[in-house]
Design an enzyme around this catalytic site. Sequence first.
Site, PDB file in Angstrom:
ATOM      1  N   HIS A   1       0.888  -1.169  -0.008  1.00 40.08           N
ATOM      2  CA  HIS A   1      -0.142   0.135   0.135  1.00 40.08           C
ATOM      3  C   HIS A   1       0.888   1.383   0.161  1.00 40.08           C
ATOM      4  O   HIS A   1       2.054   1.267   0.679  1.00 40.08           O
ATOM      5  CB  HIS A   1      -1.043   0.027   1.211  1.00 40.08           C
ATOM      6  CG  HIS A   1      -0.370   0.056   2.579  1.00 40.08           C
ATOM      7  ND1 HIS A   1      -0.089   1.228   3.154  1.00 40.08           N
ATOM      8  CD2 HIS A   1      -0.203  -1.196   3.358  1.00 40.08           C
ATOM      9  CE1 HIS A   1       0.340   0.933   4.572  1.00 40.08           C
ATOM     10  NE2 HIS A   1       0.170  -0.696   4.480  1.00 40.08           N
TER      11      HIS A   1
ATOM     12  N   GLU B   1      -4.968   2.307   2.754  1.00 37.56           N
ATOM     13  CA  GLU B   1      -4.862   1.232   3.681  1.00 37.56           C
ATOM     14  C   GLU B   1      -5.068   1.430   5.193  1.00 37.56           C
ATOM     15  O   GLU B   1      -5.645   0.694   5.925  1.00 37.56           O
ATOM     16  CB  GLU B   1      -3.670   0.300   3.417  1.00 37.56           C
ATOM     17  CG  GLU B   1      -3.692  -1.159   4.138  1.00 37.56           C
ATOM     18  CD  GLU B   1      -3.131  -1.194   5.404  1.00 37.56           C
ATOM     19  OE1 GLU B   1      -2.978  -2.327   5.983  1.00 37.56           O
ATOM     20  OE2 GLU B   1      -2.424  -0.118   5.637  1.00 37.56           O
ATOM     21  N   GLU B   2      -4.301   2.376   5.593  1.00 42.02           N
ATOM     22  CA  GLU B   2      -4.116   2.792   7.046  1.00 42.02           C
ATOM     23  C   GLU B   2      -5.468   3.446   7.627  1.00 42.02           C
ATOM     24  O   GLU B   2      -5.696   3.256   8.732  1.00 42.02           O
ATOM     25  CB  GLU B   2      -2.994   3.609   7.138  1.00 42.02           C
ATOM     26  CG  GLU B   2      -1.581   3.160   6.720  1.00 42.02           C
ATOM     27  CD  GLU B   2      -1.057   2.131   7.726  1.00 42.02           C
ATOM     28  OE1 GLU B   2      -2.007   1.558   8.663  1.00 42.02           O
ATOM     29  OE2 GLU B   2      -0.089   1.465   7.499  1.00 42.02           O
TER      30      GLU B   2
ATOM     31  N   ASP C   1       3.730  -7.037   3.701  1.00 39.91           N
ATOM     32  CA  ASP C   1       3.230  -5.769   4.687  1.00 39.91           C
ATOM     33  C   ASP C   1       3.016  -6.480   5.995  1.00 39.91           C
ATOM     34  O   ASP C   1       2.397  -5.945   6.907  1.00 39.91           O
ATOM     35  CB  ASP C   1       1.804  -5.341   4.226  1.00 39.91           C
ATOM     36  CG  ASP C   1       1.231  -4.248   4.910  1.00 39.91           C
ATOM     37  OD1 ASP C   1       2.048  -3.423   5.723  1.00 39.91           O
ATOM     38  OD2 ASP C   1       0.209  -3.786   5.095  1.00 39.91           O
TER      39      ASP C   1
ATOM     40  N   ASP D   1       0.091   4.344   1.154  1.00 41.01           N
ATOM     41  CA  ASP D   1       0.020   5.340   2.320  1.00 41.01           C
ATOM     42  C   ASP D   1       0.659   4.908   3.348  1.00 41.01           C
ATOM     43  O   ASP D   1       0.991   3.764   3.558  1.00 41.01           O
ATOM     44  CB  ASP D   1      -1.839   5.704   2.404  1.00 41.01           C
ATOM     45  CG  ASP D   1      -2.213   4.338   3.077  1.00 41.01           C
ATOM     46  OD1 ASP D   1      -2.018   3.112   2.360  1.00 41.01           O
ATOM     47  OD2 ASP D   1      -2.980   4.599   4.014  1.00 41.01           O
TER      48      ASP D   1
END
Length: 487
Positions: free
Chosen positions: A77, A146-147, A170, A79
Amino acid sequence: MSQEIRSLEPKVLWNKFADLNAVPRPSKKEERVIEFMKNFGTSLGLETFEDEIRNVIIRKPATAGMENRKPIVLQGHLDMVHQKNNDTTFDFLTQGIDMYVDGDWVRAKGTTLGADNGLGVAAIMAILESADIAHPAIDALFTIDEETGMTGALNLKGGVLKGEILLNLDTEEDDEIDIGCAGGIDVTATRSYQEEETPEGSVGYTITVKGLNGGHSGMDIHKGLGNANKIMNRLLFDGFENFGLQVSEISGGSLRNAIPRESVAQVIVAGMYDEAFVFDMQEIINDIKAEFKTMEPNLTIDIVKSDLPSKVMDLGVQEGLLRALYAAHNGVYRMSADMADLVETSNNIARVIVKEGSISIQNLTRSSVESSKMDLANSLRSAYELFGCEVEFGGSYPGWTPNVNSEILDVLVSIYEKQNNAKPSVVACHAGLECGILGTNYPGMDMISFGPTIHGAHSPDERASIKSSQKFWKFLLEILASIPERK
């Protein structure tokens, strides 16, 4: 940015990480990193496009001799969590991350490092750029947001990806191979209240809780770390019960997926209680510090006189708020009955804002079991509704059910044992990996997750191990060369 980062081995990985970290990329503000990634793919002459939600996909054909291997998806991801220390001046919207080397660790100066998931993204970039790394056909998937909501994964449509195996890069312990993860749901409680004039003869105080470790609200939730919102509530509750303390404002925590490190409250007490209030508060502070002395040695709680606010909360609403926050569960709710030492269900009371007639309490509830997730969410909802809040559930995403019969799992375990003369830990994690979400539209895809060692993710103490990055890179290269043939 220190040039010493670019000299680290493997250079191809750390140089791509340095390039990426020069681009601002906080969650929901990924416009620049999306353009950066598209320009990167286009510059390599590879098929590059973004989907409707703005995930970026870059395709690279198989290298010579690998054409008959199963096509894969390499996924990370774009971000990063944007957290900084209170005394750090930094603008995540305009500045690149300022990194430095500290022994075996790469850190950032007063901010999150972005190794979550920047090192995974950098590894994918290095593979896309390479001319001498053997690999099957690759779809490189770079998701957004994603976060703070898994927006990119949730909105990726079926049929876009051509891979049969997905390697998610990840996770944060290099001796672990993840085959499952928790889902999550946002629980948000809000209500309005009437403000009252500050009574005459009152004294104003500012209460500050700071110096906590913070950390990832999934991966670190079992460690017994302090939650600034819960600690602040203890102080306010005692002050209210014993001295009639009244709240003017509260600002605690920041992001849902970060254990809150700091909270500040503006309060008043009657002048007649001035000295007794401070004395009593100091006793409570000493008790709290004693409780947390092992896990939170840098915890600081200050109570100092301040300007008298003009308005305070309605006392009835204030009592309901303090009791609701006391009742609301924070931390581990249930451990897994099926996997040893795995947190099944938890909650993070992440953000508490009280100001100018408005209350907002933001929680992130996680679980690998959907029914348990909703059980805890409804428990929180009940606590908040009992004092008159409107409660909204949002951002729900599923967990990832482990597949112990995965073909790619067997490949990774064999390679890890050969390279390290030890068995890896095959685990499910309490973080919110995107695999479970991606699997809803790609149900036949074989998925696995692994990554280099990263500590302190989602906090300014985030750091990435240099030695581990070398181990991770070597592991990844052999995995790419060992992808099974199509049947």
